[in-house]
Design an enzyme around this catalytic site. Structure first.
Site, PDB file in Angstrom:
ATOM      1  N   ASP A 163     -24.446 -49.518  49.781  1.00  0.00           N
ATOM      2  CA  ASP A 163     -24.245 -50.911  50.183  1.00  0.00           C
ATOM      3  C   ASP A 163     -24.502 -51.798  48.967  1.00  0.00           C
ATOM      4  O   ASP A 163     -25.630 -52.168  48.661  1.00  0.00           O
ATOM      5  CB  ASP A 163     -25.206 -51.253  51.329  1.00  0.00           C
ATOM      6  N   GLU A 211     -36.322 -52.616  64.486  1.00  0.00           N
ATOM      7  CA  GLU A 211     -37.219 -51.703  63.761  1.00  0.00           C
ATOM      8  C   GLU A 211     -38.613 -52.295  63.566  1.00  0.00           C
ATOM      9  O   GLU A 211     -39.561 -51.588  63.271  1.00  0.00           O
ATOM     10  CB  GLU A 211     -36.657 -51.258  62.397  1.00  0.00           C
ATOM     11  N   GLU A 262     -37.386 -53.873  51.610  1.00  0.00           N
ATOM     12  CA  GLU A 262     -36.107 -54.010  52.316  1.00  0.00           C
ATOM     13  C   GLU A 262     -36.409 -53.651  53.762  1.00  0.00           C
ATOM     14  O   GLU A 262     -36.262 -52.505  54.173  1.00  0.00           O
ATOM     15  CB  GLU A 262     -35.051 -53.099  51.697  1.00  0.00           C
ATOM     16  N   HIS A 284     -24.042 -52.545  55.413  1.00  0.00           N
ATOM     17  CA  HIS A 284     -24.321 -51.482  56.385  1.00  0.00           C
ATOM     18  C   HIS A 284     -24.974 -52.023  57.650  1.00  0.00           C
ATOM     19  O   HIS A 284     -25.062 -51.323  58.659  1.00  0.00           O
ATOM     20  CB  HIS A 284     -25.202 -50.391  55.749  1.00  0.00           C
ATOM     21  N   SER A 287     -42.459 -41.708  55.565  1.00  0.00           N
ATOM     22  CA  SER A 287     -41.774 -40.437  55.778  1.00  0.00           C
ATOM     23  C   SER A 287     -42.254 -39.433  54.731  1.00  0.00           C
ATOM     24  O   SER A 287     -42.116 -39.665  53.522  1.00  0.00           O
ATOM     25  CB  SER A 287     -40.256 -40.618  55.661  1.00  0.00           C
ATOM     26  N   GLY A 333     -42.182 -49.386  52.223  1.00  0.00           N
ATOM     27  CA  GLY A 333     -41.054 -48.619  52.751  1.00  0.00           C
ATOM     28  C   GLY A 333     -40.066 -48.289  51.656  1.00  0.00           C
ATOM     29  O   GLY A 333     -38.906 -48.679  51.713  1.00  0.00           O
TER      30      GLY A 333
END
Length: 617
Positions: free
Chosen positions: A264, A384, A375, A540, A315, A291
């Site tokens: 993107d 989210e 972001e 996106h 993650s 993040g």
């Protein structure tokens, strides 16, 4: 006779062999048991003191140490405050959180160091019945793998535990607002004592004697059940949040998602410009990337001249990937070499955790970060719910006057026409009319928001601003908002018959998009704007479409209308659509609820409202 003797001898030998084998098996089992016991002894639990760095091999030793060295009687506090299992967990997590910040767990006074705190410690009885750990947030373990949380209740035998539970019920009765009523009704004989103390003794006598309280104190049991239900709901909610978080961060372990985001160009180039084209902001700055994903923003920050970049990623897979990416590009920090190579470009540290837990994994002094970059935006901006984490990082780590990138966000909306639906597709499928499917699809779309690209030529009204967020000043509860706005036809739809041959334009719903600003407040050399508008290159994020239950006819303000027809119909089109949209964080973690109220207003001022529509994203 000889044969019988031989048979007897043979039988005796077999019995002896069997006995020897059994003895060997028993010896082996004993050895295995000894080995198991040895292994168990080798894996003795390690219990960390609540107040200092001392460790113990049992909770008994730990609590004895706390009592002698820190004037803290855990079981005494549990008894005094009638804490149940979950209340005890809250107490432990509360104390650990306060001590970690060098605060007294009783008066919450702050100290320069843990040593000063040790010299100050109050004893629990000085709290005068005030419970400071009631918040359900203290059900969440403050310290990862805290053995004490699994073992603090194992010091007493079952009888003691049962007695303790009975006493907790008793104290629940004693603290009840209905206690006086219970005594006044004669259900407990409190005449021998005065006030609550007498009731306490009487209830204690009843509990000790094993008399059932079910009939005489139904309201108290109901209150106790309500409290247990509240705690149980909190635990269920915490488990649901953990499950959603695991799924959410697990989904970001897919490289397909990251390729889509990196591809993107609107998104990535805007961040790149903000970070690389503002040297006065970035030179020698300490940067926190919330993040980080693949770490692309952290790499930009390092390239821009940051002295330290802390890349936080929840993650596990992507934290590992980001670490490798930074290493492969010669930017991964090696703090053991910083003194020898002060000008080194190896400044990126990747931390696997949520930013809310950052101080448990790495040393980041409060309010020490110069630039906070993230972001965080989701579909319809707020899906989210990652903005929560950004605001947490701002409040805990950003310096006063520090920069947030981006620092503003705005949600816009407009009405869309037939081309914004799937109707045109279904009307001609390889030459066949399948419009019956299209009608059903549009009906379904009125219940579920759709994330898709809406072409600018399919926008039929002027745009309206729904809400503006200033990330420097806003509070977390300001994420939820309600906005009322009016939509009028675009000028070309008023005058150009090509758009509305019959003088009527049909509006099928409202489409939302957002813009985020990297304003001159922080990006003094080169401000930037990231837009997901239908009038800008697609991203996106696309746009988020909310479809009406039925389309609304619109026309220019000076058009003649049938005053007896329903407003919004072809015979009496609306000149204005007034919408009231509320966006709020859903009870389902990381989701948002959207309500849309729609009113058509005719040129004469008559109004017609449609039933409210509820969407979940």
């Amino acid at each position: 006779m000889a044969n019988e003797l031989n048979e007897s001898e043979r039988f005796a030998k077999e019995v002896k062999i069997d006995e020897e084998e059994e003895e060997e098996e028993e010896e082996e089992q004993i050895e295995e048991w000894d080995d198991w016991q040895s292994e168990e002894e080798d894996s003795v639990l390690d219990f960390l003191c609540l107040f200092c760095t001392s460790r113990f091999d049992s909770t008994l030793a730990l609590f004895k140490h706390c009592s002698l060295d820190h004037s803290f009687d855990f079981h005494g506090v549990v008894r005094n405050f009638a804490l149940d299992f979950y209340g005890s967990i809250k107490l432990i997590n509360y104390i650990r959180s306060q001590v970690a910040e060098n605060k007294c767990w009783v008066c919450r006074r702050s100290f320069q160091c843990n040593g000063d705190l040790q010299n100050h410690f109050h004893v629990g009885c000085e709290m005068d019945g005030k419970v400071l750990w009631e918040d359900d947030s203290y059900l969440k373990p403050y310290m990862e793998d805290d053995s004490l949380l699994h073992s603090f209740a194992c010091d007493e035998d079952e009888d003691d535990c049962t007695t303790s539970m009975d006493k907790e019920v008793m104290r629940e009765l004693i603290s009840s607002e209905d206690l006086a009523e219970l005594c006044s009704n004669g259900e407990l004989d409190a005449q021998t004592e005065i006030g609550q103390k007498g009731c306490c003794l009487e209830i204690e006598r009843i509990v000790a004697s094993g008399i059932s309280l079910d009939k005489s104190s139904g309201s108290f049991h109901q209150k106790n059940k309500n409290e247990q239900l509240r705690v149980s709901r909190g635990i269920v909610a915490a488990r649901e949040i953990k499950s959603v978080n695991d799924n959410y961060f697990g989904a970001y372990g897919s490289f397909g998602i990251h390729r889509e985001m990196l591809s993107d160009k609107v998104r990535t180039d805007t961040y790149r410009c903000a970070l690389l084209s503002n040297p006065t902001l970035m030179d020698q700055a300490t940067v926190l990337d919330v993040g980080c994903g693949t770490g692309i923003l952290s790499l930009f920050a390092a390239q821009a001249g940051a002295s330290r970049v802390i890349a936080v990623e929840a993650s596990a897979k992507m934290a590992t990937v980001a670490t490798q990416v930074a290493k492969d590009n010669g930017l991964l920090a090696d703090w053991s070499m910083r003194c020898e190579q002060p000008d080194s470009k190896n400044v990126v540290s990747v931390v696997h955790c949520m930013v809310e837990d950052l101080d448990k994994h790495v040393q980041v002094p409060p309010h020490s970060v110069d630039v906070l970059v993230s972001e965080w935006m989701g579909y319809c901006l707020l899906y989210e719910s990652m903005l929560n984490s950004v605001l947490y990082a701002r409040d805990h780590f950003l310096k006063p006057g520090g920069a947030i990138l981006p620092d503003t966000a705005t949600i816009f909306g407009a009405g869309f026409g037939r081309g914004g639906t799937s109707l045109p597709f279904w009307e001609n499928v390889y030459g066949y009319d399948m419009s019956c499917i299209g009608k059903e699809v549009v009906e379904d779309a009125s219940c579920v928001p759709i994330v898709d690209v809406v072409n600018s030529q399919d926008i039929v009204t002027e745009s309206a601003m729904l809400h503006f967020f200033d990330l420097v000043l806003m509070k977390q509860d300001e994420m939820d908002f309600t906005s009322t706005f009016d939509l009028k036809l675009k000028s070309e739809h008023m005058v150009d018959s090509a758009y509305a041959p019959s003088g009527v334009t049909w509006c099928y719903g409202i489409v939302l998009w957002f813009e985020t600003g990297f304003t001159s407040r922080f990006c003094k050399e080169t401000p930037a704007l990231l837009s997901t508008s239908p009038y800008s290159p697609k991203t996106h994020w696309s746009q988020t479409i909310f479809t009406f239950k039925e389309p609304i006819a619109m026309t220019a303000a000076k058009s003649i209308t049938n005053s007896s027809a329903a407003i919004g119909s072809k015979e009496c089109p609306a000149t204005t659509i007034r919408s009231r949209i509320s966006i709020a964080r859903s009870s389902e973690h990381r989701s948002i609820d959207v309500s849309m109220e729609t009113t058509g207003i005719s040129s004469t001022g008559r109004k017609h409202s449609w039933p409210v529509q509820i969407f979940n994203l």
